[in-house]
Design an enzyme around this catalytic site. Structure first.
Site, PDB file in Angstrom:
ATOM      1  N   GLU A 109       6.610   4.935   6.766  1.00  0.00           N
ATOM      2  CA  GLU A 109       6.432   6.082   5.877  1.00  0.00           C
ATOM      3  C   GLU A 109       6.970   7.361   6.507  1.00  0.00           C
ATOM      4  OE1 GLU A 109       3.256   7.178   2.440  1.00  0.00           O
ATOM      5  OE2 GLU A 109       3.139   5.430   3.716  1.00  0.00           O
ATOM      6  N   ASN A 134      -0.087  11.642   7.233  1.00  0.00           N
ATOM      7  CA  ASN A 134      -1.186  11.161   8.056  1.00  0.00           C
ATOM      8  C   ASN A 134      -2.312  12.148   8.271  1.00  0.00           C
ATOM      9  OD1 ASN A 134      -1.155   8.438   9.104  1.00  0.00           O
ATOM     10  ND2 ASN A 134       0.968   8.962   9.529  1.00  0.00           N
ATOM     11  N   THR A 174       0.858  -1.197   0.000  1.00  0.00           N
ATOM     12  CA  THR A 174       0.000   0.000   0.000  1.00  0.00           C
ATOM     13  C   THR A 174       0.888   1.238   0.000  1.00  0.00           C
ATOM     14  OG1 THR A 174      -0.190  -0.210   2.416  1.00  0.00           O
ATOM     15  CG2 THR A 174      -2.010  -1.053   1.100  1.00  0.00           C
ATOM     16  N   LYS A 184       4.460  -6.844   3.363  1.00  0.00           N
ATOM     17  CA  LYS A 184       4.154  -5.429   3.111  1.00  0.00           C
ATOM     18  C   LYS A 184       4.208  -4.671   4.436  1.00  0.00           C
ATOM     19  CE  LYS A 184       0.502  -3.239   2.976  1.00  0.00           C
ATOM     20  NZ  LYS A 184       0.156  -2.620   4.277  1.00  0.00           N
ATOM     21  N   THR A 226      -1.355  -1.928   7.755  1.00  0.00           N
ATOM     22  CA  THR A 226      -1.340  -3.350   8.032  1.00  0.00           C
ATOM     23  C   THR A 226       0.022  -3.925   7.716  1.00  0.00           C
ATOM     24  OG1 THR A 226      -3.674  -3.703   7.615  1.00  0.00           O
ATOM     25  CG2 THR A 226      -2.266  -5.574   7.287  1.00  0.00           C
TER      26      THR A 226
END
Lengths: 397, 397
Positions: A273, A394, A148, A176, A187
């Protein structure tokens, strides 16, 4: 760079990754890992009280025999209302029917936005294309299709010194990220394959131990996802003598599995991230293993420590404050802290070479070593720094 | 705006705040709260295993009788080596000598950078100036002198419907922020005064209960400071009938104390550094009070929820994920969530007016209401959003 084979490295596994239109823009969002033969399997699933329906299905059927794992990204299939449990069962049944397999041999996993209806039609419509794409070369497409917010796909594989019929026993895997940064896409998924012939109990035990020292020791946020899943399939095609608990082969297998899990876990942590630096926290001197693990994760997960790592400055005070706010047994007069190899604290502040430590902390790989001074137990946790980019990502929808 | 009197509002308390040169630039960094008469006292102190020496001194002598609290900012007096314990004792002894009081009647508190030597000389040198400045009007200077990264001083006061000799019993207080954002300056301090005549046991009990529902329910980071301190002094000058546990007067006093603590706690939470919005999380339907508190704090402290609040969008998925990652007893099919008064989830996603909810979430005060569907217990937690400014401040030295 080493060539990657991921989940299709062990004998008898095929994979594919295509777009079924969940993410849009033609991005890959549907992956299949397929075994030519029935698999013994084991899984670890999120402890979050809210669970994805895909995960609930897999948890129910993990004891196998298993033939395939179908994974979608872009939709978490979680907290979306009870009618989606019906859709989830329908997905397994239709997929089983399509591949002429019992539905219980199909495991499911999802990652993506929480609260949206499972896109059953999208997935079913693309099953023929998915089947057509199944191949040994499909591992990378599959690894891409499960991502993702990851910046790159994550694969690893390994040959073990356990002789099989023709070649040695092999392990492969893909994962992932726990970006957790785009948290409605938050996730951690990992799918592992092996051609080992192994008893179910041994497989479960090896996976549980490997996960405790790998995926359970990474932290990007402190929240647990509704979808976290690790699945290990063993199809026995290596033809080795069946591996049982408490044998030499088991130890070799368990260690190899732990190595792959640690590698994939580190890649996830370092790809958090917004991350600009990777963080490894090594704890020794713990009263027990649980103390050592808690201390390592607390420090690696502290916003204040992570922000200091981003800024590249030797703020050992934040490390002590994080350690002290746990119930971990420690001797405050004996605690030692080193940053990137330089001792900065030992029961009291130490003098250290200021320029040299700043030079080391300006690098991309930051290591914090901690001695709790209370025993012999050790643990390692992995994380990343906290950057403005994390917040920026975010706060966006 | 109501005029503030802070810690000198109750009868017989004086205060002062001056600069003794720790912070530099002439900024106020030394405060004194002084009672004309011996005080019964109570305190709550950090549970961090690494504790400031100032805090250790106060913890040791909190049972009183107490006459003064001396507070410095800019230096935490924590993790700075055992010789600072000697300096700390010297500070109390010299201060006592200067005021012709026993050292055990002087409490100490510090906030600021961890790991630096206590600036004993600076403080002792300025005691005459501090004494000269002691007055009823000194409350604001004192409230300023204890701040670090706070954007404004925090004071509150209250008169209670408990008759005294001449006027009613009063309560006053000042606090500094748990910015935790400039985390080497990361501490929550609160000093409360009352002229009530009250039994020590009743005072301790009222303070403990008030802190549990106020300062223990705010979160800026998830780390606990080495210096967190709440001190309450009662000098009895109101001349009321002594307040004992399990009396009507006790209930009035305890409620008034809780009100002041909640007000100061909210001010701290909303002044979290980098904060652009305030966050109130109201939980009901908890199986027990501990469940309700844990749920409220978990949601108010979640990076992902806080970032969504900053962005102003209705991400209830992050709220569910945060709730579910606790062990709080909840019925997933009965959980309800409302954002700023609009229901968004009740066992499954609800339709809600998109434009209206975005309009409400663009405001500066965000309320999240949660019903756990498991019982009758309630709790409220306070926090703030997570902004890029938070990270920016924290990566600086």
């Amino acid at each position: 760079m080493q060539e990657k084979y991921g989940v299709t490295y062990p004998e008898g596994f095929l994979a594919a990754g295509i777009s079924c239109g969940i993410k849009g823009n033609g991005k890959k969002d549907l992956a299949l890992v397929f075994s030519e033969k029935d698999c013994v399997s084991a899984g670890c699933f999120t402890t979050n009280q809210f669970k994805s329906y895909s995960l609930i299905w897999s948890q129910k059927h993990i004891r196998g025999p298993i033939r395939a794992v179908l994974v979608n990204s872009g939709n978490a299939n979680a907290c979306n209302g009870p009618e989606n449990w019906t859709l989830t069962r329908e997905l397994a049944h239709q997929t089983g029917k399509f591949f002429h397999l019992p539905p219980s041999s199909i495991l499911l996993a999802s990652t993506g936005i929480i609260g949206r209806k499972l896109p059953l039609e999208n997935i079913l419509r693309t099953l023929p294309e998915l089947k057509k794409n199944l191949s040994v070369d499909g591992h990378l497409d599959a690894a891409l299709a499960i991502t993702t917010t990851d910046t790159h796909p994550k694969e690893d594989q390994k040959q073990l010194p356990i002789p099989g019929r023709k070649k040695k026993v092999s392990l492969g895997g893909m994962a992932k990220g726990a970006g957790m940064i785009n948290p409605h896409l938050a996730t951690m998924l990992c799918f592992l394959t092996t051609d080992a012939c192994i008893h179910q109990q041994a497989l479960s035990c090896a996976l549980k131990n490997a996960v405790e020292d790998s995926f359970n020791m990474i932290t990007v946020d402190n929240d647990r996802s509704t979808n976290d899943t690790v699945i290990l399939l063993a199809n026995g095609l290596a033809g080795n003598r069946t591996i049982h608990l408490e044998t030499e082969e088991y130890e070799i297998f368990a260690q190899g599995l732990k190595d792959i899990c640690r590698q994939l876990a580190k890649e996830i942590a370092y790809d958090g991230e917004g991350a600009s630096k990777s963080l490894e926290v090594q704890v020794k001197g713990g009263f027990c293993i649980s103390d050592a693990r808690q201390a390592a994760k607390k420090v690696a997960g502290s916003n204040l420590v992570k922000a200091a790592v981003a800024g590249g400055w030797p703020n050992w005070g934040r490390i002590l404050a994080a350690l002290g706010s746990t119930n971990v047994r420690l001797k405050t007069s004996r605690v030692k802290i080193s940053l990137c190899g330089i001792d900065v604290y030992h029961g009291q502040p130490l003098l250290y070479p200021e320029e040299e430590i700043k030079r080391r902390l300006s690098g991309r790989q930051i290591t914090i070593e901690i001695d709790l001074g209370s025993g012999q137990a050790q643990a390692v946790a992995w994380g990343c720094d906290l950057t403005e980019e994390y917040v920026r990502i975010n706060r966006e929808e």
